[in-house]
Structure formats: structure tokens, C-alpha cells
Design a protein around this motif. Structure first.
Motif, mmCIF file in Angstrom:
data_model
loop_
_atom_site.group_PDB
_atom_site.id
_atom_site.type_symbol
_atom_site.label_atom_id
_atom_site.label_comp_id
_atom_site.label_asym_id
_atom_site.label_seq_id
_atom_site.Cartn_x
_atom_site.Cartn_y
_atom_site.Cartn_z
ATOM 1 N N ILE A 112 0.823 -1.215 0.000
ATOM 2 C CA ILE A 112 0.000 0.000 0.000
ATOM 3 C C ILE A 112 0.856 1.263 0.000
ATOM 4 O O ILE A 112 0.601 2.177 -0.807
ATOM 5 C CB ILE A 112 -1.006 -0.035 1.175
ATOM 6 N N PRO A 113 1.902 1.363 0.829
ATOM 7 C CA PRO A 113 2.744 2.571 0.739
ATOM 8 C C PRO A 113 3.412 2.734 -0.621
ATOM 9 O O PRO A 113 3.487 3.848 -1.159
ATOM 10 C CB PRO A 113 3.783 2.357 1.853
ATOM 11 N N ARG A 114 3.862 1.612 -1.198
ATOM 12 C CA ARG A 114 4.604 1.701 -2.462
ATOM 13 C C ARG A 114 3.684 1.965 -3.641
ATOM 14 O O ARG A 114 3.946 2.843 -4.472
ATOM 15 C CB ARG A 114 5.387 0.398 -2.682
ATOM 16 N N ALA A 115 2.578 1.229 -3.732
ATOM 17 C CA ALA A 115 1.717 1.321 -4.914
ATOM 18 C C ALA A 115 0.726 2.485 -4.843
ATOM 19 O O ALA A 115 0.368 3.054 -5.883
ATOM 20 C CB ALA A 115 0.950 0.008 -5.100
ATOM 21 N N LEU A 116 0.301 2.851 -3.647
ATOM 22 C CA LEU A 116 -0.756 3.865 -3.522
ATOM 23 C C LEU A 116 -0.291 5.135 -2.829
ATOM 24 O O LEU A 116 -1.025 6.123 -2.797
ATOM 25 C CB LEU A 116 -1.952 3.274 -2.763
ATOM 26 N N GLY A 117 0.900 5.112 -2.259
ATOM 27 C CA GLY A 117 1.401 6.302 -1.589
ATOM 28 C C GLY A 117 0.742 6.593 -0.262
ATOM 29 O O GLY A 117 0.860 7.712 0.269
ATOM 30 N N VAL A 118 0.052 5.617 0.314
ATOM 31 C CA VAL A 118 -0.555 5.791 1.635
ATOM 32 C C VAL A 118 0.386 5.168 2.662
ATOM 33 O O VAL A 118 0.606 3.959 2.642
ATOM 34 C CB VAL A 118 -1.938 5.126 1.723
ATOM 35 N N PRO A 119 0.964 5.957 3.569
ATOM 36 C CA PRO A 119 1.926 5.394 4.527
ATOM 37 C C PRO A 119 1.260 4.465 5.536
ATOM 38 O O PRO A 119 0.031 4.502 5.724
ATOM 39 C CB PRO A 119 2.495 6.632 5.227
ATOM 40 N N ALA A 120 2.082 3.652 6.181
ATOM 41 C CA ALA A 120 1.554 2.707 7.174
ATOM 42 C C ALA A 120 0.803 3.423 8.284
ATOM 43 O O ALA A 120 -0.176 2.898 8.824
ATOM 44 C CB ALA A 120 2.703 1.883 7.756
ATOM 45 N N GLU A 121 1.236 4.631 8.630
ATOM 46 C CA GLU A 121 0.585 5.395 9.708
ATOM 47 C C GLU A 121 -0.857 5.756 9.376
ATOM 48 O O GLU A 121 -1.654 6.045 10.270
ATOM 49 C CB GLU A 121 1.373 6.674 10.004
ATOM 50 N N GLU A 122 -1.219 5.762 8.082
ATOM 51 C CA GLU A 122 -2.582 6.109 7.666
ATOM 52 C C GLU A 122 -3.361 4.886 7.190
ATOM 53 O O GLU A 122 -4.426 5.014 6.589
ATOM 54 C CB GLU A 122 -2.528 7.158 6.554
ATOM 55 N N THR A 123 -2.814 3.706 7.479
ATOM 56 C CA THR A 123 -3.456 2.453 7.089
ATOM 57 C C THR A 123 -3.834 1.682 8.346
ATOM 58 O O THR A 123 -3.014 1.530 9.248
ATOM 59 C CB THR A 123 -2.520 1.605 6.222
ATOM 60 N N GLN A 124 -5.065 1.232 8.407
ATOM 61 C CA GLN A 124 -5.548 0.517 9.581
ATOM 62 C C GLN A 124 -5.966 -0.897 9.207
ATOM 63 O O GLN A 124 -6.679 -1.103 8.225
ATOM 64 C CB GLN A 124 -6.743 1.237 10.201
ATOM 65 N N ILE A 125 -5.501 -1.872 9.991
ATOM 66 C CA ILE A 125 -5.967 -3.250 9.836
ATOM 67 C C ILE A 125 -7.209 -3.426 10.699
ATOM 68 O O ILE A 125 -7.203 -3.100 11.890
ATOM 69 C CB ILE A 125 -4.881 -4.262 10.243
ATOM 70 N N VAL A 126 -8.273 -3.947 10.092
ATOM 71 C CA VAL A 126 -9.528 -4.229 10.795
ATOM 72 C C VAL A 126 -9.823 -5.705 10.597
ATOM 73 O O VAL A 126 -10.005 -6.156 9.460
ATOM 74 C CB VAL A 126 -10.680 -3.364 10.257
ATOM 75 N N ALA A 127 -9.855 -6.467 11.690
ATOM 76 C CA ALA A 127 -10.034 -7.918 11.592
ATOM 77 C C ALA A 127 -11.366 -8.338 12.187
ATOM 78 O O ALA A 127 -11.916 -7.675 13.072
ATOM 79 C CB ALA A 127 -8.894 -8.644 12.298
ATOM 80 N N ALA A 128 -11.875 -9.467 11.712
ATOM 81 C CA ALA A 128 -13.193 -9.936 12.144
ATOM 82 C C ALA A 128 -13.160 -10.520 13.548
ATOM 83 O O ALA A 128 -14.177 -10.505 14.249
ATOM 84 C CB ALA A 128 -13.712 -10.986 11.161
ATOM 85 N N THR A 129 -12.011 -11.034 13.979
ATOM 86 C CA THR A 129 -11.934 -11.708 15.270
ATOM 87 C C THR A 129 -10.670 -11.288 16.009
ATOM 88 O O THR A 129 -9.743 -10.722 15.420
ATOM 89 C CB THR A 129 -11.899 -13.238 15.086
ATOM 90 N N ARG A 130 -10.649 -11.568 17.304
ATOM 91 C CA ARG A 130 -9.419 -11.373 18.090
ATOM 92 C C ARG A 130 -8.503 -12.587 17.979
ATOM 93 O O ARG A 130 -7.286 -12.452 17.863
ATOM 94 C CB ARG A 130 -9.759 -11.140 19.560
ATOM 95 N N GLY A 131 -9.106 -13.779 18.076
ATOM 96 C CA GLY A 131 -8.314 -15.001 18.089
ATOM 97 C C GLY A 131 -8.051 -15.542 16.705
ATOM 98 O O GLY A 131 -8.538 -15.028 15.694
ATOM 99 N N GLY A 132 -7.260 -16.612 16.664
ATOM 100 C CA GLY A 132 -6.920 -17.245 15.402
ATOM 101 C C GLY A 132 -5.673 -16.646 14.779
ATOM 102 O O GLY A 132 -5.176 -15.599 15.202
ATOM 103 N N GLU A 133 -5.171 -17.317 13.756
ATOM 104 C CA GLU A 133 -3.934 -16.882 13.119
ATOM 105 C C GLU A 133 -4.083 -15.550 12.387
ATOM 106 O O GLU A 133 -3.096 -14.854 12.159
ATOM 107 C CB GLU A 133 -3.468 -17.961 12.132
ATOM 108 N N ALA A 134 -5.329 -15.191 12.027
ATOM 109 C CA ALA A 134 -5.560 -13.920 11.350
ATOM 110 C C ALA A 134 -6.388 -12.964 12.214
ATOM 111 O O ALA A 134 -6.999 -12.035 11.702
ATOM 112 C CB ALA A 134 -6.276 -14.152 10.015
ATOM 113 N N GLY A 135 -6.398 -13.191 13.520
ATOM 114 C CA GLY A 135 -7.109 -12.313 14.433
ATOM 115 C C GLY A 135 -6.242 -11.153 14.878
ATOM 116 O O GLY A 135 -5.040 -11.087 14.600
#
Length: 601
Positions: free
Chosen positions: A429-452
Motif C-alpha cells: 500500500i505505501p509503495r503502490a498507492l502512496g498511503v503510509p503505514a501510519e494512515e493504514t488501519q488493519i480491521v479484523a473480524a476476530t481477536r483469536g486465530g492466526e488472522a485475528g
């Protein structure tokens, strides 16, 4: 909790030392002493001796573990499944769980069934014990049945249904309903309809913008009615519809000389709206949008400087992103509105309900007791708005996104989904779209699990700010989520933890303010947050992560998708189950009492 006995503590006069000794006698880990003293106060050792099931005040202690300790402390003959002390603890545990799931009250028969499944053969004495303890309250609601029987004769009044809930939540919901009735009953029009329409037209001309007829009609309703809900779709914020409503409403308040207060659930949301208002060139007539906690002068969980004795100094109060309001914050807001104040809630009803208990906006609309005026969609929808509109009607599929506004990334497992998410935030996202990590938010469906969120936060911390996690798992430099209200911040705010003088801590919020951290227990890692915690927040880029264990719903997917302002990456390892959830689970069911409270007036 170990089944083997633990040696008694070394004694001592402090509450923690005495609690350790009590825990040792019942075979419980002595490490529970400090949390129990924090939960029960200095009388913890005495209370625990008299009632071993007070262990269930700690959420991570299971009923089976508490039963084991009770048998050790009281003997097998005394520690029976129907002991009223056990019943009181079970009722409180069930209602706390229900509150975390968003319910404000549970019907008596449903609660009794849950209690029987936990070994309580006679629920009534347990419910009485819970009521006597003061943490739980009972409420009676008369069913809203047809008042006419066969042949048009007046039917007998049905027996009331009995509900149980946590006292603080139930009282907040009662206060909310009564407060809304007070505002509706005491309000007078701020302007007549013709003057309000003229004011909106003049504001649009001054700003050089077009205000749709539906928006103008909604603003006339705001001027006339004491309590209003203005529903809108996903594109309304990005298209500037919400900002124009705020600007026009501020001019209505100025023309009426009543003053206006504009609020959003979080500092991040407030900062985004202020940027839109500045771009409109609204001038001095428009007030600044502030976080709701700052408007109410939050001092700690459930403690606000504004209230009945010191109300908000404005005759028109507007809150955006109002789906984020739970009953406790909504009740505090209404209490802080003086008689005759006009209260307006802007909300996207397709979003999931609040992280806390209740479904305030949905119940207000369903009650039929307040004004509801639909806002129009924006102009030609962009790919993000088009995706949201499809999800809102149960479709999850590809949309045309020539500017890579929406990207779907399937993954074969939870670990692969987590790897893709980390790759996106650190590089793609920073490289292709120019949006830095500080302006990117991860939103996940769960707390647990390998992708929580727990796993994603651990990976992000290792990548961005490796450290010991000295402050409840985080260190200065970490992105953090504030999980409870405190001085200068609101539950749901996300910012960066900074170290200040003398070893103190503060969170740098997105609106440029700095909030001292009153309690490090309020801090959570914030690189990745759940959908519930993301309520009220909007970011330039969002990475929505759905692991294989996701049991989603249409509102959950919609809420995750509508957090993005410029770019959305959907990383999912849920396979066809995600589209099925969007198609077949159109709502999130919550048990609440606000509708009958409002209808009773």
C-alpha cells in the motif's frame, strides 16, 4: 488453575497478602490476589472466605475452576450447584457475557434456561440472590400486543414480561428513554419551516455548493423537531453530504441564537470532518467537531463533567457516526442536554451496532417516537461506495476499481491471510498507492486465530516497534487502542503512545491533541483492531481481514468495508462462507428495552 493445592502465602496484614492466603487454602493461584483486590476492594479476603464464587468477578476464571475452589473451601456437602451464592455469581456471569454481546436485558425464561444448563436446577432463588446483591436489576415490560380481541372487543391487558440486566446498563437504558422523551416534550421549533429552508439555501449559496432537496427537507426537520435521526448511506460522508448538513445546521443555530455543538465518536472521526468543513470554507459560523468524550468532558469510565447540573451550552447538539453510540454513552449525552435542546443523530443504519450494549439508533427508528429524515446518497458513487451499497443488499462481489480503490486478496489459511496483511501495510500500500503505514488501519473480524487481531498486532509490533510491551503489552511508539474512557480520550480512540516527562505516558490522537493515560490498563495494541473497535473511525486505507474461523454477518462486513476513505484491501481466508454470511445474515440481533421505554413515554 491447578487442581493441586498451593502452599499458603506468608501472611501479612495487607489485603493482597491476606487474599493470597485465602486463595492458597482453596487451591487457587496466588497471582489472582491483586486482580481480586482491584475488583472487590480491600475487603476481598473476607468476601472470598464467605463466598468462594466471588472468584468469578475475574472474567478469565471459569465456573468449573470456581466450583473446585468452593469445594476445597466449603466442603463437597456445602458447595452444591444450587447454593444461592453460586447462583448469584452465575447470573452475574451470564449477564456480563450478554452485555459484552450487546444485549441490555435478557428475558427471564431465557436466562433460566441458561442457568439450568450450568447445573442450577432451581433458577428462582439464584435470581433473587442476584437481585439482592445489587449488581443485577429486574424490569417488567408489557408486550405490545393487539389491544382488540375477537369481534373488535377490547382485549385483556397481557401479563408483563420480566427481564434481567446489569443494573448500570439497565438504568442507563431507562434514563436514555426518559431523557429522550424529555427533549421531545420540551422542545420548540428553532425556526419556522420557511425560515429554515431559506437559511439552508443561503448557506449553500455562501459555500458555493448544491444542497439536495432531501437534505434541505431533513434540515427543516432538524429545526422543527426536538429529537431527529438522519439516516444516510456509505457514500454520504465521502461525498460531503454530512459536512454540508453540519454547515447548514450550524447556520440554523446561529440564526436562532441558540448555539451549536458538533461531535463525533472519536478524535479521528472528528478530525476528518473538520478537514471537510475547512475545505468547504464554512467560516466562523460553523463550530468545530469535537470527540464526544471531550464534549461531555469525560473524566473516567462513566464519569462526565457535563450533565444535569452543568449541561452542554448549545441549543442544537449533533452527533455523527451515531451507530457507535451504546446506551451508556447515549444516556450521558442526553443527560447533558438541557430541556428544549434539539438533538440530532446522523447514522448509517447498515453498519453493525455499537461495541457496547444497546442498538440506540435502530431502536429510536423502530420506536416511531422521533423524527426520521433520510439523507440522499452522494453524486456518482465511487468504487468504495458501490461495494458498500452491494453489501448492504446482501451481495459480495467484484466492483470495477480502475484506481485500485478495492482489492480482494484470497488466502488459503489464517497464517497466509496474516502474512498478506503484514505485506500490505508494510510495503504494497505505501509503495503502490502512496498511503503510509501510519494512515493504514488493519480491521479484523476476530481477536483469536492466526488472522485475528492478537496475532496481527504481535506481527506488526515486531515489525514496527519491537519492545518488551512494558505498559499492558505496548511501549512508547506503538499504535494503541484506548479501550475505556478517560480524561481527554474516549473508548475507541486510536493514536500513538508517547513518553512524557517523569516517565508519564500520553496518547497522541489524530486531531493533534495529547491525552494523558490515566490508567495503563486502558491501553491495547492498535495496529489491528476488531470491527467493533473500529466503529466511528475512518482511514485513508483499510485492510479488512477475515480468517477461516470468521462467522460474519452483513453488518460486520459492511462496517469493515466502510472504514476506508481511499483504498480497501479485503484479505479473506473464509472462502465462500463470507459471501454466504453477507447474503444470509442481514442483521445482528440484540435484546434491548429501549423501544418499549420510548413508547411508554
Amino acid at each position: 488453575m491447578s487442581e493441586a493445592p498451593i502452599a499458603a502465602g506468608s501472611g501479612g496484614g495487607g489485603p493482597a497478602e491476606r487474599t493470597r492466603a485465602v486463595l492458597a487454602r482453596m487451591g487457587a493461584p496466588e497471582a489472582l490476589a491483586e486482580p481480586l483486590v482491584a475488583a472487590l476492594g480491600p475487603g476481598a479476603p473476607t468476601e472470598l472466605t464467605a463466598d468462594p464464587w466471588r472468584l468469578l468477578e475475574l472474567p478469565h476464571v471459569t465456573l468449573e475452576q470456581a466450583d473446585y475452589c468452593a469445594r476445597r473451601a466449603l466442603g463437597d456437602a456445602t458447595a452444591s450447584p444450587d447454593d444461592p451464592r453460586r447462583g448469584r455469581a452465575v447470573v452475574a456471569r451470564l449477564l456480563h457475557r450478554a452485555s459484552r454481546e450487546g444485549h441490555t436485558a435478557i428475558e427471564e425464561r431465557r436466562l433460566a434456561r441458561a442457568m439450568r444448563s450450568m447445573g442450577i436446577a432451581s433458577p428462582e432463588p439464584a435470581m433473587t440472590a442476584a437481585l439482592d446483591g445489587g449488581e443485577v436489576m429486574a424490569f417488567e415490560v408489557v408486550p405490545d400486543d393487539d389491544p382488540f380481541g375477537e369481534g373488535g372487543e377490547v382485549a385483556e391487558m397481557p401479563d408483563p414480561e420480566r427481564f434481567y440486566g446489569l443494573a448500570r446498563v439497565g438504568l442507563a437504558e431507562q434514563d436514555l428513554g426518559e431523557g429522550l422523551a424529555r427533549l421531545s416534550g420540551t422542545s420548540e421549533p428553532l425556526m419556522d419551516s420557511a425560515t429554515a429552508a431559506e437559511t439552508v439555501e443561503a448557506t449553500a449559496e455562501r459555500l458555493g455548493v448544491e444542497v439536495a432537496p432531501e437534505t434541505a427537507a431533513a434540515l427543516v426537520t432538524v429545526a422543527l423537531r426536538g429529537v431527529c435521526v438522519l439516516p444516510h448511506g456509505a457514500g454520504a460522508r465521502g461525498a460531503g453530504v454530512v459536512a454540508r448538513v453540519l454547515a447548514c445546521a450550524a447556520d440554523i443555530a446561529a440564526g436562532s441564537e441558540v448555539g451549536v455543538a458538533l461531535a463525533a465518536p472519536t478524535a479521528q472521526s472528528a478530525a476528518g470532518l473538520n478537514a471537510q468543513l475547512a475545505a468547504l470554507g464554512t467560516g466562523a459560523a460553523t463550530a468545530e467537531v469535537v470527540p464526544l468524550g471531550r464534549l461531555l468532558e469525560c473524566r473516567g469510565p462513566g464519569v462526565f463533567g457535563r450533565g444535569t447540573e452543568r449541561p452542554i451550552e448549545a441549543g442544537l447538539v449533533i452527533v455523527t457516526d451515531a451507530m457507535a453510540l451504546d446506551v451508556e454513552h447515549a444516556a450521558a449525552l442526553v443527560e447533558a442536554c438541557a430541556d428544549a435542546t434539539h438533538l440530532v443523530l446522523l447514522a448509517d443504519p447498515a453498519e453493525a451496532p455499537s461495541a457496547g450494549p444497546g442498538q440506540v439508533v435502530a431502536d429510536l427508528v423502530a420506536s416511531g417516537t422521533v423524527a426520521v429524515a433520510q439523507l440522499p446518497a452522494g453524486a456518482e458513487p465511487d468504487p468504495l461506495a458501490e461495494l458498500a451499497a452491494r453489501v448492504a443488499v446482501g451481495e459480495l462481489g467484484e466492483v470495477s476499481a480502475p484506481g485500485r480503490e478495492v482489492v480482494a486478496i484470497p488466502a488459503g489459511s489464517g497464517s497466509e491471510a496474516a502474512h498478506r496483511a503484514l505485506q500490505l501495510i508494510t510495503d504494497s500500500i505505501p509503495r503502490a498507492l502512496g498511503v503510509p503505514a501510519e494512515e493504514t488501519q488493519i480491521v479484523a473480524a476476530t481477536r483469536g486465530g492466526e488472522a485475528g487481531t492478537d496475532a496481527l498486532n504481535a506481527a506488526c509490533k515486531a515489525r514496527f516497534n519491537a519492545g518488551p510491551g512494558a505498559h499492558n503489552g505496548v511501549d512508547p511508539g506503538d499504535r494503541v487502542l484506548l479501550a475505556a474512557d478517560g480524561p481527554g480520550y474516549t473508548a475507541g480512540d486510536i493514536g500513538y503512545l508517547r513518553e512524557v516527562g517523569d516517565g508519564g505516558l500520553a496518547v497522541e490522537l489524530p486531531d493533534g491533541t495529547s491525552a494523558p493515560v490515566a490508567d495503563p490498563a486502558h491501553l491495547r495494541p492498535g495496529w489491528a483492531v476488531t470491527v467493533a473497535a473500529a466503529h466511528g473511525g475512518h482511514w485513508p486505507a483499510v485492510i479488512a481481514v477475515f480468517g477461516p474461523e470468521t462467522r460474519g454477518s452483513r453488518p460486520q462486513v459492511y462496517t469493515a468495508a466502510t472504514r476506508a476513505l481511499r483504498h480497501l484491501s479485503i484479505v479473506h481466508a473464509a472462502g465462500p462462507a463470507l459471501a454466504q454470511a453477507v447474503r444470509e445474515t442481514p442483521s445482528i440481533s440484540r435484546h434491548t428495552r429501549l423501544v418499549p421505554i420510548l413508547r411508554e413515554g
